[in-house]
Structures are given as C-alpha cells and as structure tokens.
Scaffold this active site. Sequence first.
Site, PDB file in Angstrom:
ATOM      1  N   LYS A 205       0.901  -1.563  -0.133  1.00  0.00           N
ATOM      2  CA  LYS A 205      -0.180  -0.298   0.076  1.00  0.00           C
ATOM      3  C   LYS A 205       0.985   1.375  -0.130  1.00  0.00           C
ATOM      4  O   LYS A 205       1.899   1.642   0.607  1.00  0.00           O
ATOM      5  CB  LYS A 205      -0.852   0.076   0.994  1.00  0.00           C
ATOM      6  CG  LYS A 205      -1.243   1.633   1.150  1.00  0.00           C
ATOM      7  CD  LYS A 205      -2.067   1.051   2.686  1.00  0.00           C
ATOM      8  CE  LYS A 205      -3.221   2.042   3.086  1.00  0.00           C
ATOM      9  NZ  LYS A 205      -3.775   2.454   3.917  1.00  0.00           N
TER      10      LYS A 205
HETATM   11  C1  R5P Z   1      -2.768   4.042   7.169  1.00  0.00           C
HETATM   12  O1  R5P Z   1      -2.258   3.442   6.650  1.00  0.00           O
HETATM   13  C2  R5P Z   1      -3.646   4.048   8.325  1.00  0.00           C
HETATM   14  O2  R5P Z   1      -3.695   3.740   9.238  1.00  0.00           O
HETATM   15  C3  R5P Z   1      -4.647   4.458   6.950  1.00  0.00           C
HETATM   16  O3  R5P Z   1      -5.203   3.015   6.238  1.00  0.00           O
HETATM   17  C4  R5P Z   1      -4.343   5.179   5.118  1.00  0.00           C
HETATM   18  O4  R5P Z   1      -3.766   5.795   5.928  1.00  0.00           O
HETATM   19  C5  R5P Z   1      -5.640   5.413   4.767  1.00  0.00           C
HETATM   20  O5  R5P Z   1      -6.343   6.326   5.057  1.00  0.00           O
HETATM   21  P1  R5P Z   1      -6.730   7.867   4.965  1.00  0.00           P
HETATM   22  O6  R5P Z   1      -7.453   6.939   3.603  1.00  0.00           O
HETATM   23  O7  R5P Z   1      -7.866   8.121   5.230  1.00  0.00           O
HETATM   24  O8  R5P Z   1      -5.917   8.046   4.480  1.00  0.00           O
END
Ligand code: R5P
Length: 292
Positions: A205
Amino acid sequence: MADKDGLKVAKDYQVNEPFANQGNFQVKGAAALDWGMKHRMSKIFNPRTGKTVMFAFDHGYFMGSTAGLERLDITVPNLMPYVDVLMCTRGALRTCVPANNNCGVALRVTSGSSMLNDDLSHEVVAVDIEEAVRLNADCMAVQTFIGADGQLSSLDNLNRVVNAGMRYGIPTLGVVAVGKDMERTDRFFKLATRIVAEMGVQIVKTYNCEHFDEVVAACPVPIVVAGGKKLPEKEALTLAYDVIRQGAAGVDMGRNIFQSQHPIEMAQAVRKVVHEGFTDKEAYEFYLDSVN
Ligand code: R5P
C-alpha cells in the site's frame, strides 16, 4: 553490499509491457502462491476485475477518535455492502463489525505510535498469527518506515509477519508510511515499495506520486493506493482514476469516504472507477446524480 556511489539510476521500466509472470491468476506476483493464500487474495482482489476497493478505518490505532469515525458501530455496517475489504484493527472488528458479511479483512497487526509522539516510526507487532487466523483475516497490514528512524525495527516487524503469514497462508500487506519528514517523490516510492515487496509481502500500500506507472511497473506485487487527507469528491475520484489508469490494483480509502458528506454514494462512485472502468468525470457525474 553494492557500492551505492556506483549504482546507476534505474530508468527502463517498460511501463507498457504487462507483468511477465502473471500465470492464470488475477493478482500480480501471486502465481506461485499456495491455494489458501490465493483464496484469501481472491477475497481481496475481485476475480473478475483483479482489483479492490478497501475501506480503511484503522485510523484510531494511532489517531484515536477521528472525525467521521466517532461511531464505528454505525458507520462501518452502513458502508460494508459497497466495499470489498475492511481495513481495521482487531478491536474495531470484534466490537463493531457484524461477522455476517462478505467483505475481506485487512487486519492491522502493528501498533505503537500515536499522534502524541514526535516520531511515529517505532512500532511493534501487536497481533499474533493465531489471532489473525481466529479473525479469519485475509491479510495482515504492517506499517513500514523506509528512511526513518524506525526503519530497522519496522522491517523486523514486517519480516516476522511475512514469515508467520507464509506458515499459515495469510498474505501480508506492507504499508509504506510517509512521516512528516519523509519525501513524497517517485524516487522515494520506487525505493520504498520495492524494498517492501522484496521482503516478501503479497500486497503493497502506498501513495500516488509523479510517474506512478513506473512505481507500479517496478513493484512485483499489486499496489493499492491510500486516499490520504480529505479532498473534494471530484478530486478524490480523479486520484482514484489516475492511479487505476496507471496500474494500481485498487485503492484503500478512508477519509475520502467516511468524511464525505455522502459516504455511501462516494464509495459507490469509487467502485465505478475501480471495477467498472468509469472515468473520474463519469464517476463524479454518477456521484452527483446519486446525491441529488
Ligand atoms: C495508514 O496506513 C492509515 O492507517 C490508513 O489506513 C490510511 O491512511 C488510509 O486512510 P486514508 O485514506 O484516510 O489516508
């Protein structure tokens, strides 16, 4: 170890050449995985499209109660019919998510940082593999901090989770963290995503950047893209469209869904981009039509 001064800058990404070791499985880099792991990957990446819409609501693990996630027990079940995967902590999953759903689970298994720390890069593995099995997790998410103070311990966490995952057939999702002092250039993301992939994770990710297609081409496992801070819906759909067009295998969106004025319609619009080939413009029109 190679002499870093003598290393040539990588540039031949052949972005128009499809991944050469796809086999007959829909997920990049997964052709040689065992059946159980492939089955879990198929819970994450739709067998028809090879893509995923992950819904991230694990923010509480370091941010505490976040705007839009004050009531996980209400927000999450409302959105479950519209997303493929729930990315969350075990605390949220057990307490607020009814088990009678068809979503995959990306279980956050590291912790240790909070917004109260100046340096967020020091984490530990907080959830063991037996707990991931009990919760029927489809992958385990580990935060990695390449180039930060906590790099070594985060890679140690990552490798221990990958080793356990290989024993039990549960994929690992390596999350490339971007701290406040870390650059968000394609140079950084090419370095970090590739290091994380070569540690043996099955999914990476990361964030969008310039030359994102080159980041994808150089990474031998699927990349899902984080949404990041809340944007106007039109821009968030453009982000999703841009990364899917450049080879992302999906998005892992949190705030751009749960902080939207219309979270369900936003999740549906994101799905249109990821699974149905909608452009950002078409998806935004769909969103507007749905909320009006
Ligand atoms: C990082 O890995 C965080 O815990 C979230 O899962 C991630 O940032 C995705 O959320 P957002 O789209 O709000 O950034």
